[in-house]
Design a protein around this motif. Sequence first.
Motif, PDB file in Angstrom:
ATOM      1  N   VAL A 406       0.750  -1.219   0.126  1.00 55.04           N
ATOM      2  CA  VAL A 406       0.055  -0.007  -0.096  1.00 55.04           C
ATOM      3  C   VAL A 406       0.919   1.162   0.077  1.00 55.04           C
ATOM      4  O   VAL A 406       0.563   2.269  -0.864  1.00 55.04           O
ATOM      5  CB  VAL A 406      -1.022  -0.135   1.294  1.00 55.04           C
ATOM      6  CG1 VAL A 406      -1.619   1.454   1.350  1.00 55.04           C
ATOM      7  CG2 VAL A 406      -2.022  -1.197   1.100  1.00 55.04           C
ATOM      8  N   LEU A 407       1.923   1.507   0.967  1.00 55.99           N
ATOM      9  CA  LEU A 407       2.803   2.360   0.671  1.00 55.99           C
ATOM     10  C   LEU A 407       3.584   2.753  -0.439  1.00 55.99           C
ATOM     11  O   LEU A 407       3.802   3.691  -0.852  1.00 55.99           O
ATOM     12  CB  LEU A 407       3.689   2.349   2.110  1.00 55.99           C
ATOM     13  CG  LEU A 407       2.999   2.423   3.380  1.00 55.99           C
ATOM     14  CD1 LEU A 407       4.397   2.116   4.670  1.00 55.99           C
ATOM     15  CD2 LEU A 407       2.341   3.507   3.364  1.00 55.99           C
ATOM     16  N   ALA A 408       3.996   1.469  -1.007  1.00 60.52           N
ATOM     17  CA  ALA A 408       4.692   1.497  -2.127  1.00 60.52           C
ATOM     18  C   ALA A 408       3.838   2.167  -3.344  1.00 60.52           C
ATOM     19  O   ALA A 408       4.317   2.892  -4.091  1.00 60.52           O
ATOM     20  CB  ALA A 408       5.343   0.302  -2.672  1.00 60.52           C
ATOM     21  N   ALA A 409       2.436   1.963  -3.317  1.00 64.65           N
ATOM     22  CA  ALA A 409       1.452   2.204  -4.145  1.00 64.65           C
ATOM     23  C   ALA A 409       1.279   3.663  -4.203  1.00 64.65           C
ATOM     24  O   ALA A 409       1.077   4.443  -5.230  1.00 64.65           O
ATOM     25  CB  ALA A 409       0.335   1.601  -4.402  1.00 64.65           C
ATOM     26  N   ARG A 410       1.299   4.209  -2.839  1.00 60.23           N
ATOM     27  CA  ARG A 410       1.202   5.538  -2.602  1.00 60.23           C
ATOM     28  C   ARG A 410       2.336   6.340  -3.087  1.00 60.23           C
ATOM     29  O   ARG A 410       2.481   7.436  -3.830  1.00 60.23           O
ATOM     30  CB  ARG A 410       0.930   5.778  -1.216  1.00 60.23           C
ATOM     31  CG  ARG A 410      -0.517   5.342  -0.767  1.00 60.23           C
ATOM     32  CD  ARG A 410      -0.480   5.424   0.843  1.00 60.23           C
ATOM     33  NE  ARG A 410      -0.677   6.945   1.238  1.00 60.23           N
ATOM     34  CZ  ARG A 410      -2.054   7.480   1.494  1.00 60.23           C
ATOM     35  NH1 ARG A 410      -3.015   6.914   1.061  1.00 60.23           N
ATOM     36  NH2 ARG A 410      -1.985   8.495   1.811  1.00 60.23           N
ATOM     37  N   ASP A 411       3.530   5.886  -2.895  1.00 58.31           N
ATOM     38  CA  ASP A 411       4.888   6.362  -3.198  1.00 58.31           C
ATOM     39  C   ASP A 411       4.844   6.793  -4.918  1.00 58.31           C
ATOM     40  O   ASP A 411       5.299   7.600  -5.289  1.00 58.31           O
ATOM     41  CB  ASP A 411       6.150   5.469  -2.860  1.00 58.31           C
ATOM     42  CG  ASP A 411       6.329   5.596  -1.346  1.00 58.31           C
ATOM     43  OD1 ASP A 411       5.689   6.763  -0.645  1.00 58.31           O
ATOM     44  OD2 ASP A 411       6.980   4.727  -0.845  1.00 58.31           O
ATOM     45  N   ASP A 412       4.294   5.399  -5.541  1.00 64.36           N
ATOM     46  CA  ASP A 412       4.323   5.575  -6.919  1.00 64.36           C
ATOM     47  C   ASP A 412       3.445   6.492  -7.558  1.00 64.36           C
ATOM     48  O   ASP A 412       3.657   7.376  -8.544  1.00 64.36           O
ATOM     49  CB  ASP A 412       4.175   4.056  -7.564  1.00 64.36           C
ATOM     50  CG  ASP A 412       5.038   3.171  -7.479  1.00 64.36           C
ATOM     51  OD1 ASP A 412       6.263   3.524  -7.166  1.00 64.36           O
ATOM     52  OD2 ASP A 412       4.556   1.942  -7.217  1.00 64.36           O
TER      53      ASP A 412
END
Length: 460
Positions: A406-412
Amino acid sequence: MSTRNREKRRAKQKARAERNRSWAAGPANGFGEEPDLRELTWASAELQLTAALQARRGGDESALARHVAALAAVSGGPAGPEIVNRCLLAWLDRIIELCWRGGWQPADVHRVAGRQAGPRVARLALDAIAAQMRRYAAATVDERWEAQLRVLDATAWWNDDGGWLAARGTREGIEQVEVLFDAVELLHLLHGLPAVQMLCPAPGTARRHTRPGAGAASTAGAGVLSGGTGMLDKVRGLLAKAESTTFTEEAEALTAKAQQLMARHSIDEALLAARSTGKAAEPDGRRLGIDNPYEAAKAILLDVIADANRCRTVWAKSLGFSTVIGYPADLDAVEVLYTSLLVQATTAMMQAGSRQDRQGRSRTRAFRQSFLTSFATRIGERLRATTEEVGAQAAAEPGHDRLLPVLAARDDSVRRTTTKMFPEVVTKSVTASDSEGSALGRTAADLASLHVRDEMTARR
């Protein structure tokens, strides 16, 4: 005395003389000759404003003073001064509207006016903004726009548009001719502004609470924490006390309390987003002022704070601000933490005093630039370490196996939004040239209170 001040003095003297006599009649012939202001019309007032603005653009101080004096000394009966007032407000209305369409927001206009022309012109800009905003129905103004107007206290405080210049002069303790000089300067400044990124709908184009992911507790931007201005006032009050107290324990307690409020808000936002079945929220943008002196180091400080909070920044040096891109709760954390740490860094830097080299020449500027740059670098290291540690702990908790994706998706998502908004960003590095300033800045960063971030990340 500067050329501009000399011309202002001459203009005031001419305006006084013109009040006691009428000009010889004669039609306007181009920008070099005055129209007959005994019979002032809207067209002749616009001609004088056009001429004044052209003189300002061309750097012709003498012509500028002549045209401003003509407007200040109108003798066209009771309606003369009123025509000048209303004509000027109409001009400002049009140029402010163009600013909104060009991506500028109230806080941006106020900031750039103060940066380039001084606080008096910045206050005049607030008048122009307040007057222009009267044309829009409240339901067509984005809530982030409204929040900025409240923070700036941009209100049409004068009783009658026809007497606005006199009222402004009374407030400032200056003559009307000086208000007119300021108004021409404001028009000149606003005409020269480039288009910037549109961070929220311009007034008149959107209703409140209609953005994707927005709701009754939606973010208000411009430093307004979601959930209302009351919490923001409490947080700012606590941090102000923390920054001013001489007792470390008291400062830490006040900062921790402020962080508890922000952390609770951040948690609520995350829970609401997780349960939402509607369209997912997208990253927002927010512009924060980066002021002289040592603006490069301040931009670095903001950048490292943003990076640790999963945001990105783009610095527009010539305009005096950085745009921060991220999710609303993270933008709130970045803004409040940047404000607090900048105060701490500046206080520590000033306490370190000035510096001279062996020949007695000042090296204070290099020392302080290095101090703040090193402070920012070390703060970034501390913040990133805290973020990674708390992230690892959260990911290890039962039921949080999806946290990292989830955090990686927000970073992207933040990265994509940044690239879309700023496709031609240039990376620039800043070095610390003074070794003593660098060492002391790093030490000050180690001593800086990070309770704001620590408490937030611990509860996120």
